[in-house]
Design a protein around this motif. Structure first.
Motif, PDB file in Angstrom:
ATOM      1  N   LYS A  20      55.890 112.939  29.888  1.00 44.28           N
ATOM      2  CA  LYS A  20      56.949 112.563  29.407  1.00 44.28           C
ATOM      3  C   LYS A  20      56.993 112.909  27.894  1.00 44.28           C
ATOM      4  O   LYS A  20      58.228 112.937  27.320  1.00 44.28           O
ATOM      5  CB  LYS A  20      57.112 110.790  29.113  1.00 44.28           C
ATOM      6  CG  LYS A  20      57.179 110.062  30.950  1.00 44.28           C
ATOM      7  CD  LYS A  20      58.725 110.461  31.377  1.00 44.28           C
ATOM      8  CE  LYS A  20      59.004 109.903  32.425  1.00 44.28           C
ATOM      9  NZ  LYS A  20      60.463 110.297  33.061  1.00 44.28           N
ATOM     10  N   THR A  21      55.658 113.072  27.370  1.00 43.42           N
ATOM     11  CA  THR A  21      55.646 113.463  25.879  1.00 43.42           C
ATOM     12  C   THR A  21      56.333 114.800  25.784  1.00 43.42           C
ATOM     13  O   THR A  21      57.511 114.620  24.735  1.00 43.42           O
ATOM     14  CB  THR A  21      54.256 113.660  25.492  1.00 43.42           C
ATOM     15  OG1 THR A  21      53.764 112.128  25.681  1.00 43.42           O
ATOM     16  CG2 THR A  21      54.127 114.135  23.998  1.00 43.42           C
ATOM     17  N   PRO A  22      56.403 115.860  26.533  1.00 42.00           N
ATOM     18  CA  PRO A  22      57.124 117.223  26.208  1.00 42.00           C
ATOM     19  C   PRO A  22      58.724 116.714  26.281  1.00 42.00           C
ATOM     20  O   PRO A  22      59.482 117.453  25.686  1.00 42.00           O
ATOM     21  CB  PRO A  22      56.677 117.920  27.356  1.00 42.00           C
ATOM     22  CG  PRO A  22      55.876 117.393  28.201  1.00 42.00           C
ATOM     23  CD  PRO A  22      55.288 116.237  27.698  1.00 42.00           C
ATOM     24  N   VAL A  23      59.167 116.055  27.281  1.00 41.16           N
ATOM     25  CA  VAL A  23      60.311 115.620  27.596  1.00 41.16           C
ATOM     26  C   VAL A  23      60.856 114.938  26.317  1.00 41.16           C
ATOM     27  O   VAL A  23      62.130 115.420  25.735  1.00 41.16           O
ATOM     28  CB  VAL A  23      60.665 114.665  28.823  1.00 41.16           C
ATOM     29  CG1 VAL A  23      62.183 114.303  28.826  1.00 41.16           C
ATOM     30  CG2 VAL A  23      60.110 115.195  29.943  1.00 41.16           C
ATOM     31  N   LEU A  24      60.329 114.258  25.550  1.00 41.35           N
ATOM     32  CA  LEU A  24      60.699 113.367  24.409  1.00 41.35           C
ATOM     33  C   LEU A  24      60.610 114.405  23.398  1.00 41.35           C
ATOM     34  O   LEU A  24      61.745 114.398  22.445  1.00 41.35           O
ATOM     35  CB  LEU A  24      59.698 112.159  24.107  1.00 41.35           C
ATOM     36  CG  LEU A  24      59.966 111.342  22.717  1.00 41.35           C
ATOM     37  CD1 LEU A  24      61.392 111.022  22.941  1.00 41.35           C
ATOM     38  CD2 LEU A  24      58.778 110.468  22.621  1.00 41.35           C
ATOM     39  N   TYR A  25      59.849 115.358  23.069  1.00 41.09           N
ATOM     40  CA  TYR A  25      59.694 116.134  22.134  1.00 41.09           C
ATOM     41  C   TYR A  25      60.700 117.353  22.090  1.00 41.09           C
ATOM     42  O   TYR A  25      61.501 117.334  21.304  1.00 41.09           O
ATOM     43  CB  TYR A  25      58.415 117.155  22.110  1.00 41.09           C
ATOM     44  CG  TYR A  25      58.268 117.763  20.685  1.00 41.09           C
ATOM     45  CD1 TYR A  25      57.687 117.012  19.494  1.00 41.09           C
ATOM     46  CD2 TYR A  25      58.318 118.965  20.733  1.00 41.09           C
ATOM     47  CE1 TYR A  25      57.666 117.766  18.586  1.00 41.09           C
ATOM     48  CE2 TYR A  25      58.327 119.748  19.574  1.00 41.09           C
ATOM     49  CZ  TYR A  25      57.965 119.128  18.552  1.00 41.09           C
ATOM     50  OH  TYR A  25      57.879 119.691  17.052  1.00 41.09           O
ATOM     51  N   ASP A  26      61.114 117.652  23.445  1.00 46.46           N
ATOM     52  CA  ASP A  26      62.478 118.489  23.440  1.00 46.46           C
ATOM     53  C   ASP A  26      63.669 117.758  22.944  1.00 46.46           C
ATOM     54  O   ASP A  26      64.470 118.468  22.500  1.00 46.46           O
ATOM     55  CB  ASP A  26      62.650 119.077  25.100  1.00 46.46           C
ATOM     56  CG  ASP A  26      61.347 119.880  25.462  1.00 46.46           C
ATOM     57  OD1 ASP A  26      60.911 120.540  24.536  1.00 46.46           O
ATOM     58  OD2 ASP A  26      61.071 120.116  26.562  1.00 46.46           O
ATOM     59  N   ALA A  81      66.075  98.425  20.792  1.00 43.44           N
ATOM     60  CA  ALA A  81      65.887  98.731  22.366  1.00 43.44           C
ATOM     61  C   ALA A  81      64.273  98.491  22.571  1.00 43.44           C
ATOM     62  O   ALA A  81      63.449  98.973  21.520  1.00 43.44           O
ATOM     63  CB  ALA A  81      66.212 100.120  22.661  1.00 43.44           C
ATOM     64  N   LYS A  82      63.749  98.276  23.895  1.00 40.19           N
ATOM     65  CA  LYS A  82      62.580  98.569  24.247  1.00 40.19           C
ATOM     66  C   LYS A  82      62.299  98.495  25.607  1.00 40.19           C
ATOM     67  O   LYS A  82      63.394  98.503  26.440  1.00 40.19           O
ATOM     68  CB  LYS A  82      61.915  97.172  23.954  1.00 40.19           C
ATOM     69  CG  LYS A  82      62.957  95.804  24.594  1.00 40.19           C
ATOM     70  CD  LYS A  82      62.173  94.525  24.223  1.00 40.19           C
ATOM     71  CE  LYS A  82      60.868  94.347  25.019  1.00 40.19           C
ATOM     72  NZ  LYS A  82      60.530  92.711  24.949  1.00 40.19           N
ATOM     73  N   LYS A  83      61.397  99.197  25.994  1.00 38.00           N
ATOM     74  CA  LYS A  83      60.904  99.231  27.436  1.00 38.00           C
ATOM     75  C   LYS A  83      61.803 100.595  27.896  1.00 38.00           C
ATOM     76  O   LYS A  83      62.147 100.494  29.334  1.00 38.00           O
ATOM     77  CB  LYS A  83      61.075  98.194  28.230  1.00 38.00           C
ATOM     78  CG  LYS A  83      60.250  97.213  27.613  1.00 38.00           C
ATOM     79  CD  LYS A  83      58.611  97.400  27.786  1.00 38.00           C
ATOM     80  CE  LYS A  83      57.879  96.200  27.196  1.00 38.00           C
ATOM     81  NZ  LYS A  83      56.393  96.427  27.074  1.00 38.00           N
ATOM     82  N   LEU A  84      62.491 101.339  27.176  1.00 38.21           N
ATOM     83  CA  LEU A  84      63.371 102.444  27.783  1.00 38.21           C
ATOM     84  C   LEU A  84      62.552 103.610  28.463  1.00 38.21           C
ATOM     85  O   LEU A  84      61.394 104.022  28.030  1.00 38.21           O
ATOM     86  CB  LEU A  84      64.033 102.985  26.499  1.00 38.21           C
ATOM     87  CG  LEU A  84      65.468 102.371  26.062  1.00 38.21           C
ATOM     88  CD1 LEU A  84      66.009 103.106  24.738  1.00 38.21           C
ATOM     89  CD2 LEU A  84      66.434 101.805  27.108  1.00 38.21           C
ATOM     90  N   ASP A  85      63.037 104.486  29.393  1.00 40.20           N
ATOM     91  CA  ASP A  85      62.567 105.546  29.863  1.00 40.20           C
ATOM     92  C   ASP A  85      62.938 106.408  28.866  1.00 40.20           C
ATOM     93  O   ASP A  85      63.878 106.272  28.126  1.00 40.20           O
ATOM     94  CB  ASP A  85      63.253 105.794  31.345  1.00 40.20           C
ATOM     95  CG  ASP A  85      62.692 104.873  32.559  1.00 40.20           C
ATOM     96  OD1 ASP A  85      61.515 104.503  32.189  1.00 40.20           O
ATOM     97  OD2 ASP A  85      63.420 104.839  33.314  1.00 40.20           O
ATOM     98  N   VAL A  86      62.116 107.644  28.747  1.00 41.59           N
ATOM     99  CA  VAL A  86      62.310 108.644  27.777  1.00 41.59           C
ATOM    100  C   VAL A  86      63.705 109.215  27.984  1.00 41.59           C
ATOM    101  O   VAL A  86      64.366 109.359  27.076  1.00 41.59           O
ATOM    102  CB  VAL A  86      61.242 109.678  27.921  1.00 41.59           C
ATOM    103  CG1 VAL A  86      61.753 110.927  27.300  1.00 41.59           C
ATOM    104  CG2 VAL A  86      59.791 109.004  27.269  1.00 41.59           C
ATOM    105  N   GLU A  87      64.106 109.513  29.231  1.00 41.97           N
ATOM    106  CA  GLU A  87      65.219 109.934  29.735  1.00 41.97           C
ATOM    107  C   GLU A  87      66.617 109.033  29.104  1.00 41.97           C
ATOM    108  O   GLU A  87      67.779 109.732  28.987  1.00 41.97           O
ATOM    109  CB  GLU A  87      65.686 110.302  31.088  1.00 41.97           C
ATOM    110  CG  GLU A  87      64.774 111.408  31.501  1.00 41.97           C
ATOM    111  CD  GLU A  87      63.242 110.890  31.834  1.00 41.97           C
ATOM    112  OE1 GLU A  87      62.276 111.633  32.103  1.00 41.97           O
ATOM    113  OE2 GLU A  87      62.898 109.791  31.580  1.00 41.97           O
ATOM    114  N   GLN A  88      66.296 107.985  28.664  1.00 44.30           N
ATOM    115  CA  GLN A  88      67.407 106.875  28.269  1.00 44.30           C
ATOM    116  C   GLN A  88      67.500 106.983  26.639  1.00 44.30           C
ATOM    117  O   GLN A  88      68.650 106.469  26.250  1.00 44.30           O
ATOM    118  CB  GLN A  88      67.197 105.448  28.938  1.00 44.30           C
ATOM    119  CG  GLN A  88      67.180 105.378  30.297  1.00 44.30           C
ATOM    120  CD  GLN A  88      66.751 103.943  30.629  1.00 44.30           C
ATOM    121  OE1 GLN A  88      65.698 103.606  30.271  1.00 44.30           O
ATOM    122  NE2 GLN A  88      67.624 103.368  31.387  1.00 44.30           N
ATOM    123  N   ILE A  89      66.805 107.662  26.175  1.00 48.57           N
ATOM    124  CA  ILE A  89      66.935 107.598  24.563  1.00 48.57           C
ATOM    125  C   ILE A  89      68.159 108.226  24.328  1.00 48.57           C
ATOM    126  O   ILE A  89      68.820 107.707  23.130  1.00 48.57           O
ATOM    127  CB  ILE A  89      65.683 108.107  24.076  1.00 48.57           C
ATOM    128  CG1 ILE A  89      64.293 107.165  24.445  1.00 48.57           C
ATOM    129  CG2 ILE A  89      65.824 108.379  22.579  1.00 48.57           C
ATOM    130  CD1 ILE A  89      63.237 107.904  23.860  1.00 48.57           C
TER     131      ILE A  89
END
Length: 478
Positions: free
Chosen positions: A379-385, A455-463
């Motif tokens: 998930k970290t590289p997904v969030l960084y992208d 917001a809390k407990k989100l998936d990275v893709e929901q940000i």
């Protein structure tokens, strides 16, 4: 450390055990003899069960054998309370009432239960039969009407049928209202009251001002339970009451945690004069919101825990449950949506101390991760992208939960996390793992410029969608 899933399972188990113990005590101290004879002509089963409804479930109370002529006798000295009961044989089911009469007989035919039902010594079931006949007639009329339509029907036929359906529904309502007037103050009347047509809401009408719509909604909500006697012994065993409360919580109430809390408090307050009903709904809400699917609804669970269980209002909760619940609340109280994010003091990779409140950002993602966590590595590289894609829309404070400084620095270097504020607490100087309920990773929180949790407990893709929607809402409100 016990993870949340196992802990919540423990809460559920402890609640059920406490509830069953309480029920057993009631049965031991309160006896009511009953004798119910039932004959169903044409039935071929050998065993029959007497059961009752409770909330949205059914439970077996008694069992007996069936003679070759369809005769059944249920007789015992045990707790039997007012409610909607059922006969079940495997191939046949019939509902009936138990209220004022505890010795009565029902005789009918397998294929035509209520039209051929003969009742002795039970006015309650005379009323129940009258209601069933109205409903059967209505269902038959509706079925015949819909059968007139087929694939070749024209729009005029459809309009005619819909108009007639509306007329039949109105007629059926009027018949039920007429029964209600004739039944008087009985348990069957309570069932009919819960089926009564609710006040009409016209809040979508363009002719109403916003204040008028609000006033109409508040009137509708305030009068939703009018006529329902919450002290009634049989309310919990009326299946439509469960649906009535669910409709109030899920459809009438605005789906925001504060609104849900207010409505739940309202329902529980109305149940206070009925211990069995209060226990049922308290347990139902407690279990439902301890692991909610909708973000932010865990605030309801915190409210129920702090204001009922841990406030001494739940006399069936034992010390084990209360002790575990108090531990759980330490992980949940401070990180609810709408609260200011707990202040935490951490260090960066050069071991310079900083605090969460020192970081200035309109929208900041708090990303809690563990360098050894496989899911975090995905998930970290997904969030960084996403961070690079939405550059300037939000900042990231990446907080490791690990204590191995080398692994932490290697993680940052591996994923080239430039631009993020990389923080940690390798020496356990803060309590963020509890304050932010970080018992699994990765965990995502989003805070606004005032450090309020939004917001809390989100998936990275929901940000991305959340930040975009939030920015639009904030711009519209300016």
């Amino acid at each position: 450390m016990m993870n949340k899933t196992n802990l919540l399972s423990l809460f559920t188990l402890l609640f059920i055990c406490c509830h069953l113990i309480g029920s057993a005590q009631d049965i031991d101290t309160e006896k009511r003899a009953y004798k119910i004879e039932i004959i169903v002509e044409g039935i071929e089963d050998s065993v029959a069960y007497l059961g009752y409804y409770r909330g949205d479930k059914r439970y077996v109370l008694d069992t007996t054998s069936i003679s070759n002529k369809g005769y059944m006798l249920f007789e015992d000295k045990k707790l039997i309370k007012t409610g909607v009961y059922f006969l079940y044989t495997g191939s046949y089911t019939m509902d009936f009432l138990i209220d004022r009469s505890l010795e009565f007989s029902l005789t009918t035919k397998r294929e035509t239960t209520y039209p051929d039902l003969s009742i002795e010594n039970c006015q309650d079931n005379e009323q129940f039969k009258a209601f069933q006949l109205v409903m059967i007639n209505h269902q038959q009329n509706m079925k015949e009407l819909t059968s007139t339509l087929d694939s070749t029907s024209v729009s005029s036929d459809t309009l005619r049928v819909r108009k007639r359906m509306s007329e039949l529904n109105e007629l059926n309502t009027n018949k039920r209202d007429s029964l209600l007037q004739s039944f008087g103050d009985t348990y069957m009347s309570q069932i009919l009251i819960m089926m009564a047509k609710s006040p009409e809401l016209e809040i979508d009408s363009d002719s109403l001002t916003m204040e008028q719509k609000k006033a109409q909604y508040n009137y509708y909500k305030d009068h939703f339970f009018d006529g329902i006697d919450f002290s009634s012994d049989g309310l919990i065993r009326a299946p439509n009451f469960y649906g009535k409360v669910r409709e109030y919580i899920e459809r009438v109430t605005f789906q925001h945690p504060d609104s849900i809390i207010a409505s739940i408090d309202y329902v529980l307050a109305k149940c206070e004069s009925n211990p069995e009903l209060f226990r049922f709904w308290m347990g139902t809400f407690f279990q439902e919101y301890q692991n909610p699917k909708i973000m932010g609804m865990d605030k309801v669970f915190v409210h129920l825990s702090d204001n009922y269980y841990l406030n001494g209002k739940i006399d069936w909760a034992d010390s084990t449950l209360l002790a575990e619940l108090e531990k759980e609340m330490k992980f949940q109280r401070e990180n609810q949506i709408g609260l200011k994010a707990p202040q935490i003091h951490l260090i960066d990779t050069l071991e310079n101390r900083t605090s969460l409140y020192d970081i200035k950002s309109d929208y900041m993602v708090l990303y809690f991760y563990d360098p050894d966590c496989g899911h975090c590595k995905k998930k970290t590289p997904v969030l960084y992208d996403l961070y690079k894609k939405m550059e300037g829309d939000f900042d990231v404070a990446a907080i490791t939960v690990g204590t191995d400084i080398k692994k932490w620095k290697d993680f940052i270097k591996k994923f080239d996390l430039k631009g993020w504020t990389n923080l940690g607490d390798p020496y356990y100087k803060s309590n963020f793992r509890v304050q932010y309920n970080v018992r699994s990773t990765p965990q995502v929180y989003i805070v606004d410029k005032d450090k309020k949790i939004i917001a809390k407990k989100l998936d990275v893709e929901q940000i991305e969608n959340f930040i975009s929607d939030r920015k639009r809402m904030d711009q519209l409100s300016q």
